[in-house]
Structures are given as structure tokens and as C-alpha cells.
Design an enzyme around this catalytic site. Structure first.
Site, PDB file in Angstrom:
ATOM      1  N   LEU A  14       4.963  -3.171   1.118  1.00  0.00           N
ATOM      2  CA  LEU A  14       6.148  -2.423   0.670  1.00  0.00           C
ATOM      3  C   LEU A  14       5.873  -0.927   0.641  1.00  0.00           C
ATOM      4  O   LEU A  14       5.891  -0.277  -0.399  1.00  0.00           O
ATOM      5  CB  LEU A  14       6.608  -2.925  -0.709  1.00  0.00           C
ATOM      6  CG  LEU A  14       7.341  -4.253  -0.690  1.00  0.00           C
ATOM      7  CD1 LEU A  14       7.630  -4.731  -2.102  1.00  0.00           C
ATOM      8  CD2 LEU A  14       8.625  -4.159   0.102  1.00  0.00           C
ATOM      9  N   HIS A  15       5.617  -0.372   1.803  1.00  0.00           N
ATOM     10  CA  HIS A  15       5.429   1.064   1.950  1.00  0.00           C
ATOM     11  C   HIS A  15       6.801   1.744   1.906  1.00  0.00           C
ATOM     12  O   HIS A  15       7.832   1.090   1.715  1.00  0.00           O
ATOM     13  CB  HIS A  15       4.700   1.362   3.263  1.00  0.00           C
ATOM     14  CG  HIS A  15       5.411   0.801   4.457  1.00  0.00           C
ATOM     15  ND1 HIS A  15       6.408   1.467   5.118  1.00  0.00           N
ATOM     16  CD2 HIS A  15       5.271  -0.404   5.061  1.00  0.00           C
ATOM     17  CE1 HIS A  15       6.862   0.701   6.101  1.00  0.00           C
ATOM     18  NE2 HIS A  15       6.182  -0.434   6.093  1.00  0.00           N
ATOM     19  N   ALA A  16       6.853   3.031   2.101  1.00  0.00           N
ATOM     20  CA  ALA A  16       8.090   3.801   1.921  1.00  0.00           C
ATOM     21  C   ALA A  16       9.244   3.310   2.797  1.00  0.00           C
ATOM     22  O   ALA A  16      10.361   3.122   2.315  1.00  0.00           O
ATOM     23  CB  ALA A  16       7.834   5.287   2.183  1.00  0.00           C
TER      24      ALA A  16
END
Length: 88
Positions: A14-16
Site C-alpha cells: 500500500l504505497h502512495a
């Protein structure tokens, strides 16, 4: 209340970018949406909340929704994660 467990299979978790896609889709629903990882539960409509989970590839997250369109919300958000945030 509806919920579903799903494993993050995309390389960066769940990166940017993934968090932004999740939040954008979550905000299309009127129900309350939460996301849980590592025992921490955050507002699924908050990019800061989701990024603060620090959920990475291979980790399990739980999507919770409560409200009039909860079933559709959980199904759609599960689909997005299962498709690795691509071709949604």
C-alpha cells in the site's frame, strides 16, 4: 457489517499510488469503510490513514464496510487489491 480478508500481491504493497487508488474508490461509496493490517484499523477513505498502516507485499489486510452499500464496497475494494491496483 461486511468484511473480507485479502493478501496484498502487488510489489510495493500500500504505497502512495495504491493507497490513492483505494481511497478514490472507497470515497465512491456512502458506507463507512475501514482497513486493518497488523491489528491497526484505519479509515479506508483517508490516504494518510492507509499509508500509516505500512502494509507490504504478501501481507493480509481486512476490509470492513458498514452502511447501505457495504456489500458492493467490499466486493469492489477486494477486486482492486486482488488485481494489484492495475486494470481496475
Amino acid at each position: 457489517m461486511q468484511s473480507n480478508k485479502v493478501v496484498l500481491n502487488n510489489e510495493d504493497g500500500l504505497h502512495a499510488r495504491a493507497a490513492a487508488l483505494f481511497v478514490r474508490e472507497a470515497n465512491r461509496f456512502s458506507c463507512d469503510i475501514n482497513l486493518e493490517a497488523h491489528g491497526d484499523k484505519v479509515n479506508g477513505k483517508s490516504i494518510i490513514g492507509i499509508m500509516s498502516l505500512g502494509a507490504f507485499n504478501g501481507e493480509e489486510v481486512v476490509i470492513y464496510a458498514e452502511g447501505p452499500d457495504e456489500e458492493e464496497a467490499v466486493a469492489r475494494l477486494t477486486h482492486i487489491i486482488e488485481k494489484d491496483f492495475v486494470n481496475i
